[in-house]
Design a protein around this motif. Structure first.
Motif, PDB file in Angstrom:
ATOM      1  N   SER A 171      33.096  26.332  60.817  1.00 50.65           N
ATOM      2  CA  SER A 171      33.790  27.396  60.091  1.00 50.65           C
ATOM      3  C   SER A 171      32.843  28.014  59.076  1.00 50.65           C
ATOM      4  O   SER A 171      31.789  27.443  58.756  1.00 50.65           O
ATOM      5  N   PRO A 172      33.192  29.184  58.516  1.00 54.15           N
ATOM      6  CA  PRO A 172      32.410  29.732  57.410  1.00 54.15           C
ATOM      7  C   PRO A 172      32.477  28.797  56.215  1.00 54.15           C
ATOM      8  O   PRO A 172      33.453  28.064  56.038  1.00 54.15           O
ATOM      9  N   ALA A 173      31.439  28.830  55.364  1.00 54.91           N
ATOM     10  CA  ALA A 173      31.439  27.904  54.233  1.00 54.91           C
ATOM     11  C   ALA A 173      30.504  28.381  53.136  1.00 54.91           C
ATOM     12  O   ALA A 173      29.406  28.870  53.407  1.00 54.91           O
ATOM     13  N   GLY A 174      30.949  28.202  51.906  1.00 56.08           N
ATOM     14  CA  GLY A 174      30.090  28.496  50.764  1.00 56.08           C
ATOM     15  C   GLY A 174      29.713  27.248  49.999  1.00 56.08           C
ATOM     16  O   GLY A 174      29.107  27.329  48.929  1.00 56.08           O
ATOM     17  N   TRP A 175      30.083  26.074  50.545  1.00 54.37           N
ATOM     18  CA  TRP A 175      29.768  24.825  49.860  1.00 54.37           C
ATOM     19  C   TRP A 175      28.331  24.412  50.134  1.00 54.37           C
ATOM     20  O   TRP A 175      27.704  24.859  51.088  1.00 54.37           O
ATOM     21  N   GLN A 176      27.828  23.507  49.305  1.00 52.28           N
ATOM     22  CA  GLN A 176      26.466  22.982  49.449  1.00 52.28           C
ATOM     23  C   GLN A 176      26.481  21.834  50.460  1.00 52.28           C
ATOM     24  O   GLN A 176      27.181  20.835  50.279  1.00 52.28           O
ATOM     25  N   LEU A 177      25.681  21.970  51.516  1.00 53.21           N
ATOM     26  CA  LEU A 177      25.689  20.971  52.593  1.00 53.21           C
ATOM     27  C   LEU A 177      24.633  19.901  52.313  1.00 53.21           C
ATOM     28  O   LEU A 177      23.447  20.210  52.174  1.00 53.21           O
ATOM     29  N   ILE A 178      25.088  18.641  52.243  1.00 57.53           N
ATOM     30  CA  ILE A 178      24.164  17.553  51.898  1.00 57.53           C
ATOM     31  C   ILE A 178      23.962  16.563  53.038  1.00 57.53           C
ATOM     32  O   ILE A 178      23.077  15.723  52.971  1.00 57.53           O
ATOM     33  N   GLY A 179      24.793  16.629  54.078  1.00 54.68           N
ATOM     34  CA  GLY A 179      24.642  15.676  55.167  1.00 54.68           C
ATOM     35  C   GLY A 179      25.564  15.998  56.319  1.00 54.68           C
ATOM     36  O   GLY A 179      26.177  17.065  56.362  1.00 54.68           O
ATOM     37  N   ARG A 180      25.646  15.046  57.255  1.00 51.45           N
ATOM     38  CA  ARG A 180      26.500  15.250  58.424  1.00 51.45           C
ATOM     39  C   ARG A 180      27.023  13.897  58.903  1.00 51.45           C
ATOM     40  O   ARG A 180      26.405  12.852  58.681  1.00 51.45           O
ATOM     41  N   THR A 181      28.188  13.946  59.535  1.00 47.55           N
ATOM     42  CA  THR A 181      28.807  12.728  60.059  1.00 47.55           C
ATOM     43  C   THR A 181      29.376  13.005  61.436  1.00 47.55           C
ATOM     44  O   THR A 181      29.715  14.163  61.761  1.00 47.55           O
ATOM     45  N   SER A 182      29.501  11.968  62.235  1.00 50.98           N
ATOM     46  CA  SER A 182      30.135  12.104  63.549  1.00 50.98           C
ATOM     47  C   SER A 182      31.612  11.726  63.498  1.00 50.98           C
ATOM     48  O   SER A 182      32.292  11.713  64.532  1.00 50.98           O
ATOM     49  N   ALA A 183      32.112  11.404  62.314  1.00 51.44           N
ATOM     50  CA  ALA A 183      33.524  11.021  62.193  1.00 51.44           C
ATOM     51  C   ALA A 183      34.419  12.176  62.643  1.00 51.44           C
ATOM     52  O   ALA A 183      34.134  13.343  62.370  1.00 51.44           O
ATOM     53  N   ARG A 184      35.498  11.833  63.317  1.00 55.01           N
ATOM     54  CA  ARG A 184      36.452  12.841  63.784  1.00 55.01           C
ATOM     55  C   ARG A 184      37.544  12.993  62.726  1.00 55.01           C
ATOM     56  O   ARG A 184      38.349  12.066  62.527  1.00 55.01           O
ATOM     57  N   LEU A 185      37.558  14.148  62.076  1.00 52.70           N
ATOM     58  CA  LEU A 185      38.475  14.353  60.949  1.00 52.70           C
ATOM     59  C   LEU A 185      39.873  14.751  61.393  1.00 52.70           C
ATOM     60  O   LEU A 185      40.841  14.530  60.664  1.00 52.70           O
ATOM     61  N   TRP A 186      39.982  15.394  62.542  1.00 50.02           N
ATOM     62  CA  TRP A 186      41.286  15.900  62.985  1.00 50.02           C
ATOM     63  C   TRP A 186      41.457  15.627  64.462  1.00 50.02           C
ATOM     64  O   TRP A 186      40.593  15.982  65.268  1.00 50.02           O
ATOM     65  N   ASP A 187      42.564  14.990  64.820  1.00 49.62           N
ATOM     66  CA  ASP A 187      42.874  14.677  66.209  1.00 49.62           C
ATOM     67  C   ASP A 187      44.261  15.221  66.504  1.00 49.62           C
ATOM     68  O   ASP A 187      45.276  14.571  66.213  1.00 49.62           O
ATOM     69  N   ALA A 188      44.318  16.430  67.080  1.00 50.28           N
ATOM     70  CA  ALA A 188      45.605  17.073  67.333  1.00 50.28           C
ATOM     71  C   ALA A 188      46.448  16.288  68.325  1.00 50.28           C
ATOM     72  O   ALA A 188      47.676  16.444  68.356  1.00 50.28           O
ATOM     73  N   GLY A 189      45.799  15.435  69.125  1.00 49.18           N
ATOM     74  CA  GLY A 189      46.537  14.648  70.099  1.00 49.18           C
ATOM     75  C   GLY A 189      47.252  13.448  69.501  1.00 49.18           C
ATOM     76  O   GLY A 189      48.071  12.817  70.159  1.00 49.18           O
ATOM     77  N   ASN A 190      46.936  13.134  68.260  1.00 54.08           N
ATOM     78  CA  ASN A 190      47.590  12.024  67.565  1.00 54.08           C
ATOM     79  C   ASN A 190      48.705  12.586  66.696  1.00 54.08           C
ATOM     80  O   ASN A 190      48.504  12.912  65.533  1.00 54.08           O
ATOM     81  N   ALA A 191      49.877  12.740  67.286  1.00 55.29           N
ATOM     82  CA  ALA A 191      50.980  13.392  66.580  1.00 55.29           C
ATOM     83  C   ALA A 191      51.417  12.619  65.342  1.00 55.29           C
ATOM     84  O   ALA A 191      51.858  13.209  64.352  1.00 55.29           O
ATOM     85  N   ALA A 192      51.291  11.297  65.378  1.00 53.94           N
ATOM     86  CA  ALA A 192      51.762  10.490  64.251  1.00 53.94           C
ATOM     87  C   ALA A 192      50.851  10.627  63.031  1.00 53.94           C
ATOM     88  O   ALA A 192      51.316  10.639  61.896  1.00 53.94           O
ATOM     89  N   SER A 193      49.537  10.731  63.271  1.00 55.52           N
ATOM     90  CA  SER A 193      48.599  10.797  62.143  1.00 55.52           C
ATOM     91  C   SER A 193      47.335  11.546  62.572  1.00 55.52           C
ATOM     92  O   SER A 193      46.286  10.928  62.790  1.00 55.52           O
ATOM     93  N   PRO A 194      47.414  12.869  62.700  1.00 51.47           N
ATOM     94  CA  PRO A 194      46.256  13.621  63.217  1.00 51.47           C
ATOM     95  C   PRO A 194      45.072  13.669  62.257  1.00 51.47           C
ATOM     96  O   PRO A 194      43.938  13.826  62.689  1.00 51.47           O
ATOM     97  N   ALA A 195      45.321  13.547  60.953  1.00 47.72           N
ATOM     98  CA  ALA A 195      44.236  13.651  59.967  1.00 47.72           C
ATOM     99  C   ALA A 195      43.645  12.277  59.675  1.00 47.72           C
ATOM    100  O   ALA A 195      44.382  11.327  59.383  1.00 47.72           O
ATOM    101  N   LEU A 196      42.315  12.163  59.740  1.00 44.09           N
ATOM    102  CA  LEU A 196      41.666  10.894  59.378  1.00 44.09           C
ATOM    103  C   LEU A 196      41.835  10.607  57.892  1.00 44.09           C
ATOM    104  O   LEU A 196      42.006   9.457  57.485  1.00 44.09           O
ATOM    105  N   ILE A 197      41.770  11.656  57.067  1.00 42.03           N
ATOM    106  CA  ILE A 197      41.875  11.485  55.613  1.00 42.03           C
ATOM    107  C   ILE A 197      43.114  12.229  55.128  1.00 42.03           C
ATOM    108  O   ILE A 197      43.214  13.459  55.272  1.00 42.03           O
ATOM    109  N   ARG A 198      44.043  11.507  54.546  1.00 46.01           N
ATOM    110  CA  ARG A 198      45.280  12.099  54.044  1.00 46.01           C
ATOM    111  C   ARG A 198      45.292  12.027  52.519  1.00 46.01           C
ATOM    112  O   ARG A 198      44.576  11.201  51.928  1.00 46.01           O
ATOM    113  N   PRO A 199      46.077  12.882  51.849  1.00 44.37           N
ATOM    114  CA  PRO A 199      46.137  12.832  50.386  1.00 44.37           C
ATOM    115  C   PRO A 199      46.445  11.425  49.877  1.00 44.37           C
ATOM    116  O   PRO A 199      47.344  10.754  50.391  1.00 44.37           O
TER     117      PRO A 199
END
Length: 208
Positions: A171-199
């Motif tokens: 996506s577009p971004a104006g934040w400062q990029l310091i690294g990268r990860t292979s973690a999957r943050l969003w899984d639309a197929g997991n209806a119960a808990s699609p977000a890896l990180i929740r509030p």
């Protein structure tokens, strides 16, 4: 509720209440206090300065929701045993050296601070799975880029202002990029808990 919090409760139609608060810490403290909502509350959604409470008006009257929010005692300190998400990061972001310069640190010190700090997901937004993470110090507070990028790769780990975040998708971004990860943050197929990180989740970064 302490007077210093100064919440402002704004009914939104017949099925929601928006709570305005003076700062992010007040949002987090009240959000922790609203962890056990009454039957009929559909969702409690924190943001940088607000909390939106939605409810089913056929099961819960708005005055009851207002009274529940008003009576909540903010919890200033997070629970010690919340869910924790560990994120492996390769710290080779294109803005890492510039971030170090802004912060008055070496690159290694930036990495050590980022991995050595406990981050809390304050709220989500911008894109599905995008969590705004905060910590208890300001040593990594840096401005956004003067010129945003039109696209950053999914998995980019970034800093901006008081927040750190991981981009779930390109996506577009104006934040400062310091690294990268292979973690999957969003899984639309997991209806119960699609977000890896929740509030409310605790997040730790690990250099890999």
């Amino acid at each position: 509720m302490p007077a210093s919090v100064e919440p402002r409760l704004l009914p939104c139609g017949d099925s929601a209440v928006l709570v305005e608060l003076p700062d992010l810490q007040s949002v987090l403290a009240l959000f922790r206090a609203l962890g056990a909502p009454p039957h009929g509350v559909i969702d409690v959604v924190p943001a940088a300065r607000t909390i939106l409470v939605t409810f089913d008006p056929e099961r819960l009257e708005q005055p009851t929701v207002l009274a529940w929010i008003d009576a909540a005692e903010p919890v200033e300190q997070p629970a010690q045993s919340g869910p924790e998400v560990l994120i492996d990061v390769v710290y080779d972001g294109p803005d890492l050296a510039e971030v170090a310069q802004y912060a008055g640190l070496t690159v290694d010190e930036v990495v050590q601070l980022h991995t050595g700090s406990e981050w809390t997901a304050a709220f989500t937004g911008f894109a599905p799975g995008f969590a705004y993470l905060v910590t208890d110090h300001e040593r990594l507070r840096v401005p956004r880029r003067n010129t945003p990028r039109t696209s950053v790769p999914a998995g980019s780990v970034a800093l901006a202002g008081e927040f750190s975040a991981i981009y779930p998708t390109s996506s577009p971004a104006g934040w400062q990029l310091i690294g990268r990860t292979s973690a999957r943050l969003w899984d639309a197929g997991n209806a119960a808990s699609p977000a890896l990180i929740r509030p409310g989740a605790k997040v730790r970064f690990r250099a890999s």
